[in-house]
Design a protein around this motif. Structure first.
Motif, PDB file in Angstrom:
ATOM      1  N   SER A 239       9.335  -0.004   1.886  1.00  0.00           N
ATOM      2  CA  SER A 239       7.989  -0.538   1.652  1.00  0.00           C
ATOM      3  C   SER A 239       7.978  -1.955   2.204  1.00  0.00           C
ATOM      4  O   SER A 239       8.369  -2.897   1.517  1.00  0.00           O
TER       5      SER A 239
ATOM      6  N   SER B 228       3.376  -2.897   1.495  1.00  0.00           N
ATOM      7  CA  SER B 228       2.687  -2.648   0.234  1.00  0.00           C
ATOM      8  C   SER B 228       3.565  -1.803  -0.674  1.00  0.00           C
ATOM      9  O   SER B 228       4.288  -0.933  -0.212  1.00  0.00           O
ATOM     10  N   GLY B 229       3.452  -2.032  -1.959  1.00  0.00           N
ATOM     11  CA  GLY B 229       4.258  -1.311  -2.935  1.00  0.00           C
ATOM     12  C   GLY B 229       3.557  -0.137  -3.564  1.00  0.00           C
ATOM     13  O   GLY B 229       3.908   0.282  -4.674  1.00  0.00           O
TER      14      GLY B 229
ATOM     15  N   ALA C 230      11.643  -0.288  -2.760  1.00  0.00           N
ATOM     16  CA  ALA C 230      10.489   0.436  -2.209  1.00  0.00           C
ATOM     17  C   ALA C 230       9.491   0.877  -3.269  1.00  0.00           C
ATOM     18  O   ALA C 230       8.291   0.900  -3.025  1.00  0.00           O
ATOM     19  N   GLN C 231       9.974   1.208  -4.461  1.00  0.00           N
ATOM     20  CA  GLN C 231       9.091   1.739  -5.494  1.00  0.00           C
ATOM     21  C   GLN C 231       8.890   0.767  -6.661  1.00  0.00           C
ATOM     22  O   GLN C 231       8.606   1.195  -7.772  1.00  0.00           O
TER      23      GLN C 231
ATOM     24  N   ARG D 207      11.955  -6.972   0.391  1.00  0.00           N
ATOM     25  CA  ARG D 207      11.524  -6.020   1.424  1.00  0.00           C
ATOM     26  C   ARG D 207      12.426  -6.162   2.643  1.00  0.00           C
ATOM     27  O   ARG D 207      12.841  -5.170   3.240  1.00  0.00           O
TER      28      ARG D 207
ATOM     29  N   CYS E 154       8.449   4.091   7.117  1.00  0.00           N
ATOM     30  CA  CYS E 154       7.686   3.124   6.317  1.00  0.00           C
ATOM     31  C   CYS E 154       6.795   3.859   5.328  1.00  0.00           C
ATOM     32  O   CYS E 154       6.177   4.875   5.656  1.00  0.00           O
ATOM     33  N   ALA E 155       6.745   3.331   4.120  1.00  0.00           N
ATOM     34  CA  ALA E 155       5.982   3.967   3.047  1.00  0.00           C
ATOM     35  C   ALA E 155       4.494   4.007   3.372  1.00  0.00           C
ATOM     36  O   ALA E 155       3.843   5.034   3.212  1.00  0.00           O
TER      37      ALA E 155
END
Length: 170
Positions: free
Chosen positions: A9, A12-13, A44-45, A58, A76-77
């Motif tokens: 991420s 953005s998360g 990431a979460q 990050r 990428c998330a």
């Protein structure tokens, strides 16, 4: 070709929020159905606020993903709006340059900044799908156009030729 895929991420998360949990579950299941091992990078979460307030974490996730020889692909998330804030943590002491290993990097939107960073260091990247927007498609399967190119990429490590979709979705 691709066996282990890391989810980062960088902008953005969103994938750490409860309202996205069902989509994340779909995406992880779908990647596993492709025979992929999914590695969620440590931050990431952590959610929208945490990810927004910790560009250093990050950057750590990206550096760790590039440094880990077992990871074949970095996905990428989702996009966002501030991945430029990773720059000092990636370039101040040539951290990204030192960690860089040739592997697939895939994402879009705000991730364009990351593509530019990696291009400057000589890595070819793929501007395309993101985990949340594409892999986690909430229908029974990914959109056929998306699946075609994603499958080619994980199977061969490249995309030979991109054709426009004959279908437009709104």
């Amino acid at each position: 070709m691709v066996k282990n895929i890391a989810i980062v991420s960088l902008s953005s998360g969103t994938i750490g929020e409860a309202f996205a949990a069902h989509e994340v579950e779909i995406g992880i299941r779908r990647l596993k159905e492709y025979g992929l091992n999914v590695i969620m990078m440590p931050h990431a979460q952590k959610g929208i606020e945490y990810v927004k307030n910790h560009p250093e974490d990050r950057a750590k996730d990206l550096l760790q993903a590039f440094s880990d020889d077992s990871i074949d692909m970095i996905l990428c998330a989702i996009g966002g709006d501030d991945t430029y804030r990773l720059l000092p943590y990636l370039f101040e002491h040539k951290e990204l340059q030192k960690a860089l290993n040739k592997k697939i990097f895939l994402g879009f939107s705000d991730t364009t900044v990351n593509h530019l960073m990696l291009h400057k260091l000589g890595l070819n990247t793929f501007y395309g799908q993101s985990f949340l927007a594409d892999i986690c498609e909430m229908d029974h399967e990914m959109l056929p156009y998306t699946a075609t190119y994603f499958e080619e990429l994980i199977r061969t490590g490249k995309i030979a030729k991109i054709e426009p979709s004959d279908v437009w979705y709104e």
